[in-house]
Design an enzyme around this catalytic site. Structure first.
Site, short mmCIF file in Angstrom:
data_model
loop_
_atom_site.label_atom_id
_atom_site.label_comp_id
_atom_site.label_asym_id
_atom_site.label_seq_id
_atom_site.Cartn_x
_atom_site.Cartn_y
_atom_site.Cartn_z
N HIS A 1 6.51 -0.01 -3.67
CA HIS A 1 5.32 -0.51 -2.87
C HIS A 1 5.37 -2.05 -3.30
O HIS A 1 4.36 -2.16 -4.16
CB HIS A 1 4.23 0.13 -3.33
CG HIS A 1 2.89 0.08 -2.26
ND1 HIS A 1 2.17 0.70 -1.84
CD2 HIS A 1 2.64 -1.39 -1.58
CE1 HIS A 1 1.23 0.10 -0.87
NE2 HIS A 1 1.83 -1.03 -0.73
N GLU B 1 7.27 1.41 0.64
CA GLU B 1 5.86 1.27 1.45
C GLU B 1 5.32 0.11 1.43
O GLU B 1 5.37 -0.87 0.70
CB GLU B 1 4.97 2.47 0.34
CG GLU B 1 5.40 3.77 -0.08
CD GLU B 1 4.66 4.25 -1.10
OE1 GLU B 1 4.65 5.61 -1.10
OE2 GLU B 1 3.80 3.63 -1.76
N HIS C 1 0.39 10.90 -3.46
CA HIS C 1 -0.76 10.30 -4.28
C HIS C 1 -1.43 11.31 -5.06
O HIS C 1 -2.07 12.11 -4.49
CB HIS C 1 -1.93 9.50 -3.12
CG HIS C 1 -2.36 8.66 -3.75
ND1 HIS C 1 -3.62 8.54 -4.43
CD2 HIS C 1 -2.51 7.29 -3.74
CE1 HIS C 1 -4.02 7.36 -5.05
NE2 HIS C 1 -3.38 6.34 -4.50
#
Length: 256
Positions: free
Chosen positions: A57, A84, A204
């Protein structure tokens, strides 16, 4: 006998893949400068230990994974690469250059500590449709990060997404006191994704404590993206054993 073989084949096919998010490795490296730990070696080792993919990310402030890391990772990865991020113009220029297998769109602001909510796929439909079209034109699978909401999942389908990634922090938070209550809205959202023809990812705050229960109750999950808890466990167990333990959890499946 044939029926049993068919059931077994379907179960194997539905086992979730493990994508290791290596952002925390980059954070550790950046804390002292230099190249220790070596991000590329960690990514390659995770693949060798059984990871099905690598997730990064890259944030605008480059506080962990940097643009240069993304470019170098593309050269050496042999499994699926998932990037991401919020689809700003610089982000889109990066991913359309790198062409990972998948881009996961998240609604994070530039200064956000970590992802803490999914897209409103109804309110942002026009924006997401344009972004997803750009990804498809580059040959990239598009996944949209959403809360466990049937409406948001269906909205992602209307945006022409290929997959949704369910934001699982609420599940992780509620898991210990009441696993059944924690997973109920995720099963509902996952069923909606399947009905819409969407692939299904999850990520997550998934951990060795709660991952197997998730995969057993939603056996059609395609991919689980896990970073923070996995890296924390690796401090005690070592990376090789940790990756293998998470893989075992992902391979849990229901016989229902």
């Amino acid at each position: 006998m044939l029926a049993k073989l068919i059931i077994r084949f379907v179960s194997i096919k539905q086992m979730a893949k493990l994508s290791v998010n290596i952002n925390k490795i980059a954070t550790l490296r950046n804390a002292r400068g230099g190249n220790n730990p070596n991000l590329l070696k960690v990514a390659s080792d995770c693949e060798k230990f059984g990871a099905d993919g690598i997730t990064v990310h890259p944030r605008p402030d480059e506080r962990h994974v940097r643009r240069t890391d993304v470019l170098e990772l593309k050269k050496i990865l042999t499994t699926e690469f998932n990037i991401e991020g919020y689809p700003s113009r610089p982000f889109m220029e990066l991913v359309t250059e790198v062409k990972p297998a998948q881009v996961t769109l998240v609604p994070d602001s530039p200064d956000q500590l970590t992802s803490n909510h999914g897209w409103d796929t109804v309110e942002n439909r026009d924006f997401l449709i344009g972004i997803i079209k750009e990804l498809h034109n580059a040959g990239i699978r598009a996944s949209v990060f959403v809360d466990a909401s049937v409406e948001m999942v269906r909205g992602a389908a209307m945006c022409m997404a290929d997959r949704v990634e369910l934001y699982t922090e609420p599940y992780a938070r509620m898991y210990s006191p009441d696993p059944d209550a924690a997973i109920a809205p995720f099963i509902e959202a996952a069923q909606a994704a399947r009905q819409c023809g969407l692939g299904l990812n999850a990520g997550h705050d998934l951990s060795l404590d709660n991952l197997e229960f998730l995969c057993r109750n939603i056996p059609w999950i395609d991919e689980c993206s896990i970073g923070h808890a996995l890296v924390c466990d690796a401090l005690y167990l070592g990376m090789e054993k940790t990756v293998r333990e998470y893989k075992k959890c992902c391979q849990a499946h229901s016989d229902k």
